[in-house]
Every structure is written in C-alpha cells, then in structure tokens.
Design an enzyme around this catalytic site. Structure first.
Site, PDB file in Angstrom:
ATOM      1  NE  ARG A   1     -46.843 -34.153 113.037  1.00 17.01           N
ATOM      2  CZ  ARG A   1     -47.021 -33.579 114.240  1.00 17.01           C
ATOM      3  NH1 ARG A   1     -46.720 -32.312 114.417  1.00 17.01           N
ATOM      4  NH2 ARG A   1     -47.488 -34.292 115.241  1.00 17.01           N
TER       5      ARG A   1
ATOM      6  CG  ASP B   1     -53.571 -41.978 117.650  1.00 13.30           C
ATOM      7  OD1 ASP B   1     -52.452 -42.417 117.967  1.00 13.30           O
ATOM      8  OD2 ASP B   1     -53.713 -41.030 116.857  1.00 13.30           O
TER       9      ASP B   1
ATOM     10  CB  VAL C   1     -33.031 -48.782 119.426  1.00 15.18           C
ATOM     11  CG1 VAL C   1     -32.436 -49.027 118.049  1.00 15.18           C
ATOM     12  CG2 VAL C   1     -34.549 -48.936 119.395  1.00 15.18           C
TER      13      VAL C   1
ATOM     14  CG  MET D   1     -52.524 -31.985 123.040  1.00 15.17           C
ATOM     15  SD  MET D   1     -50.752 -32.174 122.726  1.00 15.17           S
ATOM     16  CE  MET D   1     -50.395 -30.576 122.019  1.00 15.17           C
TER      17      MET D   1
ATOM     18  CB  THR E   1     -48.421 -41.202 119.448  1.00 17.19           C
ATOM     19  OG1 THR E   1     -49.460 -40.216 119.611  1.00 17.19           O
ATOM     20  CG2 THR E   1     -49.085 -42.563 119.355  1.00 17.19           C
TER      21      THR E   1
ATOM     22  NE  ARG F   1     -52.406 -35.660 115.097  1.00 18.46           N
ATOM     23  CZ  ARG F   1     -51.332 -35.929 114.368  1.00 18.46           C
ATOM     24  NH1 ARG F   1     -51.451 -36.642 113.260  1.00 18.46           N
ATOM     25  NH2 ARG F   1     -50.149 -35.490 114.728  1.00 18.46           N
TER      26      ARG F   1
ATOM     27  CG  ASP G   1     -52.332 -38.265 120.036  1.00 15.19           C
ATOM     28  OD1 ASP G   1     -52.196 -37.467 120.977  1.00 15.19           O
ATOM     29  OD2 ASP G   1     -52.107 -37.975 118.846  1.00 15.19           O
TER      30      ASP G   1
ATOM     31  CG  ASP H   1     -51.727 -43.334 112.779  1.00 12.85           C
ATOM     32  OD1 ASP H   1     -51.202 -42.201 112.861  1.00 12.85           O
ATOM     33  OD2 ASP H   1     -52.957 -43.525 112.836  1.00 12.85           O
ATOM     34  N   GLY H   2     -48.793 -42.169 111.252  1.00 12.03           N
ATOM     35  CA  GLY H   2     -48.266 -41.488 110.064  1.00 12.03           C
ATOM     36  C   GLY H   2     -46.845 -41.968 109.795  1.00 12.03           C
TER      37      GLY H   2
ATOM     38  NE  ARG I   1     -45.735 -33.291 121.257  1.00  7.15           N
ATOM     39  CZ  ARG I   1     -46.055 -32.588 120.161  1.00  7.15           C
ATOM     40  NH1 ARG I   1     -47.275 -32.654 119.670  1.00  7.15           N
ATOM     41  NH2 ARG I   1     -45.164 -31.854 119.554  1.00  7.15           N
TER      42      ARG I   1
ATOM     43  N   GLY J   1     -45.123 -36.244 116.333  1.00  8.95           N
ATOM     44  CA  GLY J   1     -45.079 -35.555 117.636  1.00  8.95           C
ATOM     45  C   GLY J   1     -44.173 -36.304 118.607  1.00  8.95           C
TER      46      GLY J   1
HETATM   47  P1  ADP Z   1     -47.398 -39.441 113.646  1.00  8.91           P
HETATM   48  O1  ADP Z   1     -46.305 -40.367 113.233  1.00  8.91           O
HETATM   49  O2  ADP Z   1     -47.253 -38.959 115.055  1.00  8.91           O
HETATM   50  O3  ADP Z   1     -48.767 -39.996 113.324  1.00  8.91           O
HETATM   51  P2  ADP Z   1     -47.619 -37.673 111.352  1.00  8.91           P
HETATM   52  O4  ADP Z   1     -48.943 -38.198 110.904  1.00  8.91           O
HETATM   53  O5  ADP Z   1     -47.413 -36.196 111.321  1.00  8.91           O
HETATM   54  O6  ADP Z   1     -47.236 -38.093 112.824  1.00  8.91           O
HETATM   55  O7  ADP Z   1     -46.512 -38.378 110.434  1.00  8.91           O
HETATM   56  C1  ADP Z   1     -45.130 -38.143 110.652  1.00  8.91           C
HETATM   57  C2  ADP Z   1     -44.396 -38.181 109.347  1.00  8.91           C
HETATM   58  O8  ADP Z   1     -44.489 -39.492 108.769  1.00  8.91           O
HETATM   59  C3  ADP Z   1     -44.917 -37.264 108.239  1.00  8.91           C
HETATM   60  O9  ADP Z   1     -44.494 -35.942 108.369  1.00  8.91           O
HETATM   61  C4  ADP Z   1     -44.318 -37.901 107.021  1.00  8.91           C
HETATM   62  O10 ADP Z   1     -42.955 -37.573 106.884  1.00  8.91           O
HETATM   63  C5  ADP Z   1     -44.431 -39.386 107.345  1.00  8.91           C
HETATM   64  N1  ADP Z   1     -45.656 -39.914 106.742  1.00  8.91           N
HETATM   65  C6  ADP Z   1     -46.928 -39.746 107.147  1.00  8.91           C
HETATM   66  N2  ADP Z   1     -47.810 -40.325 106.300  1.00  8.91           N
HETATM   67  C7  ADP Z   1     -47.060 -40.863 105.309  1.00  8.91           C
HETATM   68  C8  ADP Z   1     -47.361 -41.603 104.119  1.00  8.91           C
HETATM   69  N3  ADP Z   1     -48.615 -41.871 103.767  1.00  8.91           N
HETATM   70  N4  ADP Z   1     -46.322 -42.000 103.346  1.00  8.91           N
HETATM   71  C9  ADP Z   1     -45.060 -41.728 103.692  1.00  8.91           C
HETATM   72  N5  ADP Z   1     -44.706 -41.029 104.786  1.00  8.91           N
HETATM   73  C10 ADP Z   1     -45.679 -40.609 105.597  1.00  8.91           C
HETATM   74  O1  F6P Z   2     -49.896 -36.616 118.068  1.00 13.00           O
HETATM   75  C1  F6P Z   2     -49.504 -35.955 119.232  1.00 13.00           C
HETATM   76  C2  F6P Z   2     -50.092 -34.574 119.285  1.00 13.00           C
HETATM   77  O2  F6P Z   2     -49.643 -33.941 120.458  1.00 13.00           O
HETATM   78  C3  F6P Z   2     -51.613 -34.517 119.193  1.00 13.00           C
HETATM   79  O3  F6P Z   2     -52.243 -34.821 120.417  1.00 13.00           O
HETATM   80  C4  F6P Z   2     -51.813 -33.105 118.722  1.00 13.00           C
HETATM   81  O4  F6P Z   2     -53.006 -32.984 117.985  1.00 13.00           O
HETATM   82  C5  F6P Z   2     -50.628 -32.859 117.827  1.00 13.00           C
HETATM   83  O5  F6P Z   2     -49.649 -33.798 118.184  1.00 13.00           O
HETATM   84  C6  F6P Z   2     -50.078 -31.471 117.940  1.00 13.00           C
HETATM   85  O6  F6P Z   2     -49.057 -31.326 117.013  1.00 13.00           O
HETATM   86  P1  F6P Z   2     -48.085 -30.059 116.934  1.00 13.00           P
HETATM   87  O7  F6P Z   2     -46.990 -30.282 117.935  1.00 13.00           O
HETATM   88  O8  F6P Z   2     -47.590 -30.088 115.537  1.00 13.00           O
HETATM   89  O9  F6P Z   2     -48.892 -28.854 117.285  1.00 13.00           O
END
Ligand code: ADP
Ligand code: F6P
Length: 324
Positions: A76, A133, A27, A173, A129, A175, A131, A107-108, A257, A15
């Site tokens: 994503r 979190d 950067v 928001m 983020t 999550r 969030d 963290d994803g 956002r 996000g």
């Molecule tokens: P955020 O980074 O905001 O937590 P997401 O959880 O949607 O958002 O993760 C963003 C992207 O990071 C995912 O669409 C994917 O491309 C990558 N990602 C998430 N989890 C993994 C994982 N376990 N291994 C590799 N890439 C990941």
């Molecule tokens: O992680 C940021 C966030 O805005 C969360 O608060 C919410 O659950 C999610 O992303 C919404 O994602 P999307 O833009 O894919 O609807």
C-alpha cells in the site's frame, strides 16, 4: 487514434489474494504471445515509484499458477495518493518505455489506475481481492479460495464447539463488506451471521436466539461475525454473561488470504489476465475487467467505481431460514 502498445507493465497492489499469480502468468504469456514486451513492477505503486521494474519472460512465470500470494509482492503506497506521486509514476513509465499497465488489486488500486490513465499511461484493472467488494463484477480473484479456507476452518471450530456445548463467534475478513461472512454463514450452517450491511446493533436478539436454541437442545451455536463489525472478543464476554453459555471468539485473520488457489480462482484469474492484455492491445484504457451474467466483460473505471454493491437479501433470508 489509439496509441500503439509495445511494452506493458503488470503490478499487484493492496491486499494479496490467491490467484494473483495465475493472473500475472496469464498477462505475461498472453502479452508475449501477441509480440509485446512485459515488465513486472514489484510492490505495487510503491515499487513503481522506487523503479523496482524487471523484465518478465514466459519462463519467469513458470510454476506459479498453483501458488498463493503474488510473486511481484504487493504494497500500500500513500505517496501514490498524491498528485505529485502520480505524476512521478507516469514519468517513470515513460522513462522505462511502459505504454500501459495491468493493475491487479481492489478498488483502491483501481483509483491509482484511473489517475495513471488520466496522465497518459494506458491502464487496465483486474479485480483481485478476497473481499468480493467490487460492484461491477460478480467475481474477484481470491474470494473463492478465501471462502473455502474459512469454511474449512469454521468446520473445525464447530467440532470443538459442539463437544464442549459452547457458543463460538468466528470473525472472518472482508473489510467493510459481508460477502465472506454471508457465504460462510450458509456453507457452515451458522446459527447467526453479523454483516456490516445488515447489522442492527441488537445484541439482545442474539442472546435470545442462543437461549432459545439451547432450550431446544442445540449443542453448538455458531455466530459468523464480519470483520467490519469486529469486537468479537468483547462480544463473546457479554454473550457468555447474558446467556450462561460458555462462549469463545476466534479471529481467522490472514490465513484466509493464503494458500493454493482453487480451480475456479486459477481459471477466472487466468481468463481475466488474458482479457486485460487483449483490451490493452485494442488500445483501450481506464477499463476494468469484470465477470457478469456468465461472461467476461469490461467497464470504464470511473463508472465501475460509482456502482454500489450490497449483499443478497434473498441469501441472507436463506441463511436465517436454514438455521432452525
Ligand atoms: P485495494 O486495492 O485492495 O482496495 P487499498 O485501498 O489499500 O487496497 O489501495 C491500494 C493502493 O492503491 C494504495 O495504497 C494506494 O497506493 C493506491 N490508491 C488507493 N486509493 C488511491 C487514490 N484515491 N488515488 C491514487 N492511488 C490510490
Ligand atoms: O482487502 C483484503 C483484506 O484482507 C481485508 O479483508 C482486510 O480488512 C484487509 O485486507 C487487511 O489488511 P492488512 O493485510 O493490511 O491487515
């Protein structure tokens, strides 16, 4: 021996969050100031796999510090969650001469950075983020702007809620995390907050509280509901039926956002972006930049991802005590 870094990439993933542009700018300019080349990778890991890679110069990041969103776009990417996708990503980095990547995301996105680091691409993660979190850091890029945006919106809902003597359920928001809800609960003087970390599924308590406050003459009743609990519209119907108080649900959604980043988001994001490049130049990899106890620090991504974060019990109590 630490690998010599000549060219770095930067991407935003997951996000978007206000302040990401300030981090990208930092950067790019910190890296160029240190004699590195910088490549912008568009659309997160999806853009890496699609080789959407552009050279970035200092002037390419002019006039962006004040803008919400991310000039690199974000995405994503499911494919990057597979080993094959990750190997391909690392190969593409080698092909483009990218020695290391700064990953700005949640963290994803850090898990993706972790995988690239294991495949020999140096990675430094920056927490971006709304969030808040991410357990290793007390600050994430975008949270400050998002809570201010939500706070202003909730003030407006409160005006009309008071005029009509209604109950308002306002969903914010976050999550699975309740930080935005808790901060707005305190900042907006909410009568009740519903947090995923604390929710006891006892709607009767809410109903009793509304009836009690109404009996004492309160003209509004603001309930901040975290997205992780959700179902605000159906909750509003049940509460109206149980209390006899007209009840409306408002879901603030993606407006939280967007918008120009606050001063805090610009300053912290700039500092974290520069810090990430400094770590990269020291040959560090698989690190995440954090803000803790008044200082910018860094953690191993593996350790950072194992840390747990809750909401402050004391602040939950403050929120409750202030609503009388
Ligand atoms: P955020 O980074 O905001 O937590 P997401 O959880 O949607 O958002 O993760 C963003 C992207 O990071 C995912 O669409 C994917 O491309 C990558 N990602 C998430 N989890 C993994 C994982 N376990 N291994 C590799 N890439 C990941
Ligand atoms: O992680 C940021 C966030 O805005 C969360 O608060 C919410 O659950 C999610 O992303 C919404 O994602 P999307 O833009 O894919 O609807």
């Amino acid at each position: 021996m630490a690998k010599e870094i000549k060219t770095i990439g930067v991407l935003t993933s997951g996000g978007d969050a206000p302040g990401m542009n300030a981090a990208i700018r930092a950067v790019v300019r910190e890296a160029i100031g240190k004699g590195l080349k910088v490549k912008g990778i568009k659309r997160g890991y999806a853009g890496l796999l699609a080789e959407e890679i552009v050279d970035l110069e200092a002037w390419d990041v002019s006039d962006i510090i004040q803008r919400g969103g991310t000039i690199l776009q974000t995405a994503r990417c499911r494919e990057f969650m597979t080993e094959e996708g990750q190997r391909e990503g690392a190969e593409i980095c080698k092909k483009h001469g990218i020695d290391g990547i700064v990953v700005i995301g949640g963290d994803g996105s850090f898990r993706g950075a972790q995988k690239l680091a294991a495949l020999g691409v140096n990675t430094i993660a920056v927490p971006g983020t709304i969030d808040l979190d991410i357990a290793c850091t007390e600050y994430t890029i975008g949270f400050d702007t998002a809570v201010n945006t939500a706070m202003e919106a909730i003030d407006k809902v409160r005006d009309t809620s008071t005029s009509h003597e209604r109950c308002s359920i306002i969903e914010v928001m976050g999550r699975g995390a309740g930080h935005i809800a808790l901060w707005c609960g305190i900042a907006n003087g909410a009568e009740d907050i519903l947090l995923p970390e604390k929710y006891d599924y006892d709607e009767q308590k809410l109903v009793n509280n509304i009836i009690e406050k109404r009996r004492r003459g309160k003209k509004h009743h603001i309930i901040i509901n975290a997205e992780g609990i959700g179902h605000s519209a159906s909750m509003a119907k049940r509460i109206e039926a149980a209390t006899g108080v007209e009840t409306r649900a408002t879901i603030l959604g993606h407006m939280q956002r967007g918008g120009s980043p606050t001063c805090k988001d610009r300053v912290y994001a700039s500092t974290m972006g520069a810090y990430a490049v400094d770590l990269m130049c020291e040959g560090k990899s698989n690190r995440v930049v954090a803000y803790r106890n008044g200082d910018y620090v860094d953690y191993d991504i593996d350790e950072a991802l194992m840390m747990q974060k809750g909401v402050s019990e004391y602040q939950c109590q403050v929120c409750k005590n202030m609503s009388q």
